[in-house]
Write an enzyme that holds these catalytic residues in place. Structure first.
Site, PDB file in Angstrom:
ATOM      1  N   GLU A   1      28.878  74.663  47.237  1.00 40.59           N
ATOM      2  CA  GLU A   1      28.444  73.279  47.454  1.00 40.59           C
ATOM      3  C   GLU A   1      27.495  73.185  48.655  1.00 40.59           C
ATOM      4  OE1 GLU A   1      32.131  71.014  47.679  1.00 40.59           O
ATOM      5  OE2 GLU A   1      32.170  70.780  45.515  1.00 40.59           O
TER       6      GLU A   1
ATOM      7  N   GLU B   1      34.317  73.009  38.825  1.00 40.40           N
ATOM      8  CA  GLU B   1      35.530  72.446  39.424  1.00 40.40           C
ATOM      9  C   GLU B   1      35.839  71.133  38.729  1.00 40.40           C
ATOM     10  OE1 GLU B   1      35.470  72.029  43.687  1.00 40.40           O
ATOM     11  OE2 GLU B   1      35.096  74.169  44.038  1.00 40.40           O
TER      12      GLU B   1
END
Ligand SMILES: *[C@@H]1O[C@H](CO)[C@@H](O)[C@H](O)[C@H]1NC(C)=O
Ligand SMILES: *[C@@H]1O[C@H](CO)[C@@H](O)[C@H](O)[C@H]1NC(C)=O
Ligand SMILES: *[C@@H]1O[C@H](CO)[C@@H](O)[C@H](O)[C@H]1NC(C)=O
Ligand SMILES: *[C@@H]1O[C@H](CO)[C@@H](O)[C@H](O)[C@H]1NC(C)=O
Ligand SMILES: *[C@@H]1O[C@H](CO)[C@@H](O)[C@H](O)[C@H]1NC(C)=O
Length: 591
Positions: free
Chosen positions: A162, A240
């Protein structure tokens, strides 16, 4: 068909495994959050749920406790974990960071990086890159034989994590990592990135496959369309898909709706997407490994990382698991055989603890070296105390006849300070509380300030989360000086058999060493060890977590005494007892 290969087929927008169309339905598990004797059990249950892959983080700080010192033993034996996954016929999606977030202390980065206070983490700062390079030159050669095309089970490797959510947006850094991964793992391995829907512009890099992460409440159509802008005609990947959420001390217990979760999963699988469920089994933040978030204020994560995941913290199937399994079964075959039963749990107690003494009485044992002298307080990082507790000591410079405020400038308490004057508790200063303590006392009295590091920030704009007194302590308007700093090595003491402790008891098990949950009614806040193993923090007075998971393998069989030790930081109950329960208590937030 190519033998042992994992590739993208842009014509069909899918992955190919050995040249054959392939889609992964994967689940996250963190080996650092599960005792190693239980790895196989958890992985077996993941396979039996219908998953064909697991997604795994490698926490750098778990393996390199000091610069150049590496640990791959026991619970840190990554290769043993890869083998255990292979035994269950599970492919592996590896996420070695260097930054992993994961609500893990400092997002997996070693705290010793902050010994250089100027370091800019997760950028092309040469000091940061040098540390990353040395680490990956140790890690990657271990991983390389486990790549799928080399005969192992790792089909893909994620670069950073991320990165688009971090302030730096440093493409030189991402290019450096991509080059390093290629140099150490070869050209054949599939490398990818993962970002939230708003992170693509800084998180992706040409040559690394862009994947996305989002939960059941997000708009799948919209977000997958964003991913496809970066990967035209490529397979859809949600790296995710959130099955639940974490808990913060003082927050409410998270519980996510199973129906929404199942519908979202079904919709993604119908689209042909590849999905990793985060978490499939959350586990536990043992020791000092829990991280923290920063959303306006510091939010430390609880010891339990149950996550409301399909497999509970103790590794048992939940109703959520059965629903997910039935969705998966519509798209791919489940392995034959019965699903393992929940593991037995035991309930016993109370066990009464004896007060062994105040922490201050044990200073010479907890800090056998001479204390560090300093004009002003130093940070944990400056004195090389990465985790746990650091005691700051000075003398009152003047008589305080009227109650006088003791405070720290600029919210500089990281994260909680337990203040004592001549050994008598005066109260607590806490990060983001903007409080002062009022004290009276005599010049020359000993002022002790015990600082607790509650876990470094693991996500957000700035993860340079220095600990301790990061600003001077002020009494009235006088800056206190001439400090002695005692870095406390409590864990080393707990490892030794002769260790004195604060509250302790020995107890025998009523039967075989089954899983159980330690309940600490009336206790306030502290740290607990069982047979020398650091079980983590408890904070009964704040919640929501009220019990700590005690995995059976930590306990000694009947006939052998088990030792429990508590470092209670605030107040012990009148009856210094604890209980062992056969189910967890997660949901009690006390304000
Ligand atoms: C999801 O996004 C798409 C595309 O932007 C839009 O057409 C659709 O209405 C959205 N769905 C929901 C439930 O908001
Ligand atoms: C927790 O739940 C209570 C009651 O539902 C609510 O009033 C409170 O705002 C919640 N706290 C947080 C931090 O969400
Ligand atoms: C927590 O407990 C309260 C009161 O007992 C209940 O209302 C709430 O639904 C529970 N929350 C969760 C997430 O289980
Ligand atoms: C502090 O008070 C004591 C008596 O309570 C007195 O003896 C001493 O001189 C005072 N010290 C200072 C520095 O004022
Ligand atoms: C991050 O925080 C540290 C200390 O908390 C501070 O010194 C540093 O300047 C901050 N960096 C950024 C980029 O805001």
């Amino acid at each position: 068909a190519a033998p042992r290969s994992f590739e993208v087929d842009r014509q069909r927008g899918i992955f190919l495994l050995d040249g054959v169309p392939f889609r992964y339905v994967s689940g996250s598990i963190h080996y650092s959050r599960v005792p190693s004797p239980l790895w196989s059990d958890r992985l077996h249950k993941m396979r039996m749920s219908g998953l064909n892959a697991v997604q795994v983080y490698v926490p750098w700080n778990y393996h390199e406790p000091q610069p150049g010192v590496y640990n791959f033993q026991g619970n840190r034996d990554l290769v043993a974990f890869l083998k255990a996954a292979a035994n269950e016929d599970l492919l592996v999606i590896l996420r070695p960071g260097p930054y992993i977030c994961a609500e893990w202390e400092m997002g997996g980065l070693p705290a010793w990086l902050l010994q250089n206070p100027e370091i800019v983490l997760r950028t092309s700062d040469p000091d940061f890159l040098a540390a990353v390079d040395s680490w990956f030159h140790v890690l990657m050669p271990m991983v390389q034989p486990w790549l799928y095309h080399n005969g192992g089970n790792i089909i893909s490797v994620q670069v950073e994590n991320e990165y688009g959510s971090y302030f730096a947006c440093d493409f030189r850094y991402m290019r450096h990592l991509a080059g390093l991964f290629r140099a150490l793992l070869g050209d054949q391995i599939f490398l990818f990135t993962t970002d939230g829907p708003r992170g693509f512009s800084c998180g992706t890099l040409q040559g690394l496959y862009s994947t996305v992460d989002f939960g059941p409440d997000d708009n799948m159509t919209e977000i997958f369309a964003m991913q496809q802008k970066y990967e035209p005609n490529g397979p859809l990947v949600n790296s995710e898909y959130y099955t639940g959420w974490l808990d913060y001390w003082g927050g409410n217990h998270s519980k996510w709706d199973t129906k929404t979760l199942a519908n979202g999963l079904q919709n993604m699988l119908e689209l042909g997407a590849n999905v990793n469920m985060y978490m499939f089994h959350g586990g536990t933040n043992f020791g000092y490994w829990s991280g923290a978030d920063f959303k306006k204020i510091y939010q430390p994560v609880t010891t339990s990382y149950d996550y409301d995941a399909p497999l509970s913290e103790a590794g048992d199937p939940t109703p959520k698991l059965l629903v997910i399994q039935s969705v998966i079964s519509k798209f791919q075959e489940l392995p034959l055989g019965p699903f393992p039963l929940p593991s037995p749990k035991m309930k016993f107690g109370p066990v009464t603890l004896k007060l062994a003494g105040d922490l201050l009485n044990f200073l010479n044992v907890l800090c056998p070296d001479e204390p560090i002298q300093s004009h002003l307080p130093l940070t944990f990082e400056a004195v090389k105390q990465d985790y746990g507790f650091l005691l700051y000591r000075t003398q009152l410079p003047q008589n305080l006849t009227k109650p006088t405020p003791l405070w720290v400038k600029n919210n500089g308490v990281r994260d909680r300070a337990y203040v004592m004057l001549d050994g008598v508790s005066q109260g607590i200063l806490e990060r983001d509380k903007d409080e002062a303590l009022f004290m009276t006392g005599q010049a020359g009295s000993t002022l002790d300030v015990l600082l607790e590091n509650m876990g470094r920030i693991s996500f957000g704009y700035n993860i340079s989360d220095f600990k301790g007194l990061i600003q001077p302590l002020v009494l009235g308007d006088v800056v206190l000086t001439d400090w002695l700093l005692f870095p406390l090595n409590i864990d080393a003491l707990m490892d030794s058999s002769s260790g004195p402790a604060f509250y302790s008891a020995t107890f025998q098990l009523p039967g075989p060493p089954w899983d159980t949950f330690l309940y600490l009614p009336g206790w306030t806040k502290g740290q607990v060890w069982i047979n020398g193993f650091n079980l983590g923090r408890y904070w009964t007075r704040r919640g929501p977590q009220q019990s700590l998971y005690v995995p059976g393998p930590l306990l000694l069989p009947t006939g052998t005494p088990n030792i429990i030790t508590l470092l209670e930081l605030e107040h012990a109950p009148p009856r210094t007892q604890i209980q062992f329960l056969d189910r967890p208590l997660f949901n009690a937030t006390l304000h």
